[in-house]
Design an enzyme around this catalytic site. Structure first.
Site, PDB file in Angstrom:
ATOM      1  N   LYS A   1       0.812  -1.069  -0.029  1.00 47.88           N
ATOM      2  CA  LYS A   1      -0.133   0.033   0.001  1.00 47.88           C
ATOM      3  C   LYS A   1       0.903   1.163  -0.175  1.00 47.88           C
ATOM      4  O   LYS A   1       1.829   1.374   0.639  1.00 47.88           O
ATOM      5  CB  LYS A   1      -0.632  -0.027   1.261  1.00 47.88           C
ATOM      6  CG  LYS A   1      -1.940   1.076   1.276  1.00 47.88           C
ATOM      7  CD  LYS A   1      -2.597   0.905   2.527  1.00 47.88           C
ATOM      8  CE  LYS A   1      -3.858   1.866   2.750  1.00 47.88           C
ATOM      9  NZ  LYS A   1      -4.838   1.700   3.595  1.00 47.88           N
TER      10      LYS A   1
ATOM     11  N   SER B   1      -9.768   1.860   2.884  1.00 47.74           N
ATOM     12  CA  SER B   1      -8.833   2.661   2.072  1.00 47.74           C
ATOM     13  C   SER B   1      -7.748   1.599   1.297  1.00 47.74           C
ATOM     14  O   SER B   1      -7.248   2.444   0.337  1.00 47.74           O
ATOM     15  CB  SER B   1      -8.088   3.545   2.843  1.00 47.74           C
ATOM     16  OG  SER B   1      -7.240   3.005   3.957  1.00 47.74           O
TER      17      SER B   1
ATOM     18  N   SER C   1      -9.686  -0.505   7.102  1.00 47.44           N
ATOM     19  CA  SER C   1      -9.181  -0.276   5.771  1.00 47.44           C
ATOM     20  C   SER C   1      -8.416  -1.614   5.214  1.00 47.44           C
ATOM     21  O   SER C   1      -8.190  -1.328   4.052  1.00 47.44           O
ATOM     22  CB  SER C   1      -8.313   0.906   5.919  1.00 47.44           C
ATOM     23  OG  SER C   1      -8.762   2.121   5.846  1.00 47.44           O
TER      24      SER C   1
END
Lengths: 474, 100, 475
Positions: A75, A150, A174
């Site tokens: 990420k 996210s 997330s």
């Protein structure tokens, strides 16, 4: 696509090579990245060098780690030396960190091959990856829908078979929510289990890095690789990484598992049906099931949407145009700070910075932030009472399957509600795992969430494996 | 009970956070932040007198490191990140006031 | 300075001291003054995204040592973030202790016998340093500024006194005494000129017996002299405002060293809203008893105790002698005094020579051994050297080192023989019959006159006691 466990085994045995596994990964990325917008940056050169080094070690008979030759997606809120790290924000565009996050060092030491950085909601603020300054990520299972967020890019990377495993971060859901929406296993570890050093902070007291994978075993292997005390993170738990993969097959015989009413309340009927089926599967595997209510969970959303923005408002102050990243020039330094931040941050980030600034400001602190911290205490106490009755809790991960683009962007509150089942775990600093189980609307996957107290990861993996076996049968 | 969020509150907060808002944005944020705060009012009715606030999920204490020098970053690397640098330092436009 | 009428000033001081650690407060960068700009920086002290602070154990220990020396209570404490934007502060917040400081309460006794209470002494981190270009090099009128983060994250302890100080002289004495304590504990080098000790003064005035007036805070006083002058100026300014019918507004003021005036920096209305909240990246600090005991046991004697001990070696010391004792302790020179006294030197002489000659040549103190100092003073005491010669020898020792005997020989400081001294005295008696007559009638003051004349003629090579002996044999 092979699992991480299979790849590492084949690379170690010489049946496959890190370089050929990487080729497969890069080919998959080339195949669908344009369509899905998963990776913001692919470090092909770095990945090829790392893979070649692994193959060379294997050829020489040197020891290689448990993730030898396994491509992994990161990420884009974790720092990697020399690799653009943006948090999907214009304010960091072009910034290349001069240091590695601890998780990156540990992955590399374990032989993993980081292939690139994945899209996210700007600064991890969002539940759909629509808040990225570099465009939304599409759900590989249905490109008209969001992958969740996210960590939507990392979830999509695994769901699209671009990499077998990926790292995300979970502040209010997330990792677990996109895992559920993309049909993956996703883990939010106990607070402090994984070092946050090099994870670009959203809300420091809630953030944790955790794994995505297709199988329970792969998440267990990845988590035990990155977990364990780090002297660079003061909030890191003092003990070394627990053994997790060794407990995946432990089963749930004799375990007490509680279905929590508040963790299915308001969820779509097909999501509730999946949770109920999961409860039956656990019962069949020897667990004893009870049903409980934890009314305090209702307050989670309110407390979270004050605590997280408050911390974020302070964590994001440093993006001021002075030392790194974007600068928009102006007459004086204050005007420069303002111009830079106004141009560099997206709408959701601004909304949360302002909310958090307000919650901490003179005259409102006690009513908002102070009260939220007390609710947090109530939440912890409530979980403690629940864990006196049960070893683990079960509920839904997200209220619905993956939703279409734009369906929640106009109303922040509606979007925030997609985290209602995941937020309490972050507030309490505890552990939870989302397991793909069943399907809902349009045949899309539904996620079941298992929750445990701090340091209960081994038990969570064992229970998750029971569900995986019930669903896939292997 | 907390009172409703006003436009001037949002304007003040934006200034504290070094963000500039257009009139339309000010309007929109006042409405949206107001909704979120209204939702948060479910907490303000609770009697939490005497409850100890939790700022950390775990009760670790006394986490310290030894006072031993570690390698710093090279200045070239550090200043290469800077939007503007001069004479080994980070350069900024004029500073209007003394530090508080 | 005394204030007009029945006015009284009320002063509280906030003293910031940089701690003498090897590394910064939250990272392993060197805590080193004077390095090339931006060479002692890392992701943590530059506030790079993703970096996290880890507390320096030594900083905690030095903070505890300061608290113990100030009779504070060491209590479980926490860290907060103080949020405000400023380019020399990389994270745009400062990590500081807030409502729960490591040291609470305490007091500091001053040499004049007064006591100033201590409210707290807490840990916080320092900021970087800005240089202003264009204009006159000051912040106002500058075109742009350059920032060096070497100082960013250096550990500080802020020591906050109660509003107990009533004069600029007392403020100065407090700061000096505190500085001595900081040096003694090893917490600080006390170098105000390098900014390692900086003072903010809260000043208000009132008529004696009235409640406290509105206070103004004067920021960044960087020498004891500035502290003294700024407080006096500010108290007089406030009195003038009030006597002309005005009111004092609570505000932060800036001291201009060149102009000798304070001026408004920020009014209370303009004050920042710092939005303090618990620093989530750090955990609580609660030093256990064993840790505290180890620090307490390692604490050396504080200046007050050392002064008392040294003064005890004097028999009924005069105020001037006590001042000299103070100088000896301030400069950490007891080792010289004690060596000399132990070898039989008169304590008054030992302290005087240390407080004057050694203090005056302190920059060369490493050239001088206690043995050489003692030997010089023994020669002076026995009359082998005159006072002037002894001072010259000490000056030489401080400047270049060496052995006193060698210096005495090289300088030709052999005492005048009593023969030649006798003939000098006789010729002076002949040249000054009136003075001689008055001396013979019992006016002992005139002995000094003759000593002075002899010194002049012998260029200071005579011994005063020997001159008196010569005079007395002829009276």
């Amino acid at each position: 696509m092979k699992t991480a466990q299979q790849i590492a085994r084949d690379v170690r045995s010489g049946e496959s090579s890190a370089q050929s596994e990487l080729d497969a990964s890069l080919a998959a990325i080339r195949g669908r990245n344009e369509e899905l917008n998963v990776f913001l940056y692919v470090d092909e050169a770095g990945a090829r060098a790392a893979a070649a080094a692994i193959d060379e070690k294997v050829a020489k008979g040197d020891a290689v780690g448990p993730l030898a030759g396994v491509p992994i997606a990161i990420k884009d809120n974790m720092c990697q030396v020399g690799i653009p790290t943006t948090c999907s924000s214009k304010i960091l565009e072009g910034w290349r960190p001069p240091y590695n996050a601890t998780v990156i060092d540990r992955l590399v030491a374990a032989g993993a091959v980081p292939v690139g950085k994945t899209n996210l909601d700007e600064f991890a603020m969002g539940s759909s990856t629509e808040n990225s300054a570099f465009g939304p990520t599409r759900n590989p299972l249905d490109p008209s829908r969001v992958p969740g967020g996210s960590s939507g890019g990392s979830a999509a990377a695994v769901a699209a078979d671009m990499t077998p495993i990926a790292l995300g971060s979970d502040t209010g859901g997330s990792i677990r929510q996109p895992a559920a929406l993309c049909g993956l296993v996703g883990v939010k570890p106990s607070y402090g289990l994984v070092s946050r050093y090099g994870l670009i902070a959203f809300a420091s007291s809630l953030d944790q890095i955790g794994p995505f994978s297709k199988t329970v075993m792969d998440s267990a292997i990845l988590l035990e690789t990155i977990a364990g005390h780090d002297p660079m993170d003061s909030t890191s738990l003092p003990e070394p990484a627990p053994s997790l993969s060794a407990h995946v097959e432990d089963g749930v015989v004799g375990k007490r598992i509680a279905l929590v009413r508040e963790l299915i309340e308001g969820a779509d009927a097909d999501v509730v049906a999946s949770v109920n089926r999961a409860v039956e599967a656990l019962k069949d595997a020897g667990a004893s099931i009870i049903e409980i209510s934890i009314p305090e969970l209702h307050l989670g959303l309110s407390a979270y949407y004050l605590i997280a923005p408050a911390e974020a408002s302070s964590n994001l102050a440093r993006y001021d145009g002075v030392r790194f990243g974007l600068r928009v020039d102006a007459e004086d330094v204050e005007a420069m700070n303002t111009a830079t931040r106004t141009a560099g941050f997206g709408a959701e980030v601004k909304r949360r910075i302002m909310l958090g600034t307000y919650a901490l400001s003179a005259g409102y602190f006690d009513a908002y932030y102070g009260q939220a911290l007390k609710v947090r205490t109530q939440m912890i106490n409530a979980f403690q009472r629940a864990y006196a009755q049960a070893d683990l809790l079960i509920g839904a991960t997200a209220p619905s399957v993956a939703f279409p683009f734009g369906s929640k962007t106009s109303n922040p509150m509606a979007m925030y509600l997609s985290d209602v089942f995941t937020i309490p775990t972050n507030l309490a600093g505890e552990a939870a795992i989302s397991v793909p189980f069943g399907t809902g609307e349009a045949g899309l996957p539904t996620g079941v969430q298992l929750l445990g107290p701090g340091r209960s990861e081994a038990q969570l993996f064992a229970a998750a494996r029971v569900l995986e076996l019930a669903e896939v049968g292997s | 009970m907390t009172e409703a969020l006003r436009r001037e509150d949002v304007a003040h907060v934006a200034k504290l956070a070094r963000l500039s808002l257009s009139e339309e944005e000010l309007e929109l944020y006042t409405e949206q932040l107001g909704q979120i705060l209204e939702h948060a009012n479910d907490m303000s009715t609770l009697d939490l007198e005497g409850v100890v606030p939790t700022a950390h999920p775990f009760g670790l204490i006394n986490v310290v490191r030894d006072d031993i020098v570690r390698l710093s970053l090279s200045r070239d690397v550090v200043l290469a990140m800077a939007p503007d640098a001069e004479d080994g330092r980070f350069a900024v436009p004029r500073i209007m006031g003394e530090a508080p | 300075m005394t204030l007009p009428g029945s006015w009284e000033m009320v002063v509280g001081l906030e003293v910031h001291t940089e701690l003498k650690t090897a590394t910064k407060m939250f990272c392993g960068c060197a805590n080193h003054f004077g390095a090339e700009p931006n060479t002692n920086v890392c992701p943590v002290c530059l506030g790079l995204p993703g970096s996290l602070p880890v507390l320096n154990e030594r900083a905690v220990e030095l903070a505890m040592a300061i608290g113990m020396a100030l009779h504070s209570r060491i209590a479980p404490s926490t860290f907060h973030r103080k949020n405000y934007f400023y380019p020399d502060m990389p994270k745009d917040f400062q990590i500081s202790q807030y409502d729960l400081p490591i040291n609470s309460g305490g007091y500091l006794d001053l040499p004049d016998g007064s006591r100033v209470t201590i409210e707290r002494a807490h840990l916080e981190e320092d900021t970087g340093k800005s240089t202003h270009l264009g204009g006159s090099g000051r912040i106002h009128g500058a075109e742009r500024s350059l920032v060096d983060y070497n100082r960013s994250g250096v550990p500080l302890v802020e020591i906050v006194s109660g509003p107990d100080i009533r004069s600029s002289a007392q403020a100065r004495a407090y700061a000096a005494e505190l500085r001595g304590i900081l040096i003694a504990t090893g917490a600080s080098d006390g170098r105000m000129e390098e900014g390692s000790m900086r003072i903010d003064a809260n000043v208000s005035v009132r008529k004696s017996g009235d409640p406290f007036g509105t206070r103004c805070e004067i920021k960044n006083l960087n020498s004891l002299r500035s502290l003294h002058r700024a407080i006096d100026y500010e108290a007089l300014r406030q009195i003038e405002v009030i006597e002309e019918g005005g009111v004092i507004r609570q505000e932060t003021r800036h001291w201009d060293e060149n102009l000798g005036v304070t001026s408004t920096m920020r009014t209370k209305e303009e004050a920042e809203d710092y939005r303090y909240f618990r620093e989530p990246d750090l955990v609580d600090l609660a030093p256990e008893q064993g840790w505290q005991d180890r620090i307490r046991l390692s604490l050396p004697a504080m200046p007050a105790e050392r002064r008392t001990k040294l003064a005890e070696r004097l028999n009924a010391p005069t105020p001037a002698q006590l001042d000299a004792v103070g100088v000896v302790i301030d400069l950490d020179l007891e080792v010289f005094v004690n060596a000399a006294i132990d070898a039989g030197v008169d304590p008054v002489l030992a302290i005087a020579r240390t407080a004057n000659e050694l203090a005056g040549g302190i920059e060369g103190i490493k050239n001088l051994t206690p043995d050489a100092f003692t030997a010089t003073l023994l020669m002076e005491q026995s009359g082998q050297l005159s006072a002037t010669q002894a001072k010259t020898v000490l000056g030489e020792l401080l400047a270049h080192g060496g052995e006193p005997a060698g210096i005495v020989a090289a300088k030709g400081f052999e005492q005048l023989s009593s023969d030649s001294l006798g003939s000098t005295v006789e010729s002076l008696i002949a040249e000054n019959p009136d003075e001689w007559a008055r001396y013979c009638e019992g006016d002992e003051k005139l002995a000094q006159f003759f000593i002075g004349q002899v010194m002049k003629l012998t260029k200071g090579q005579a011994n005063g006691k020997a001159v008196i002996a010569e005079l007395q044999t002829r009276r």
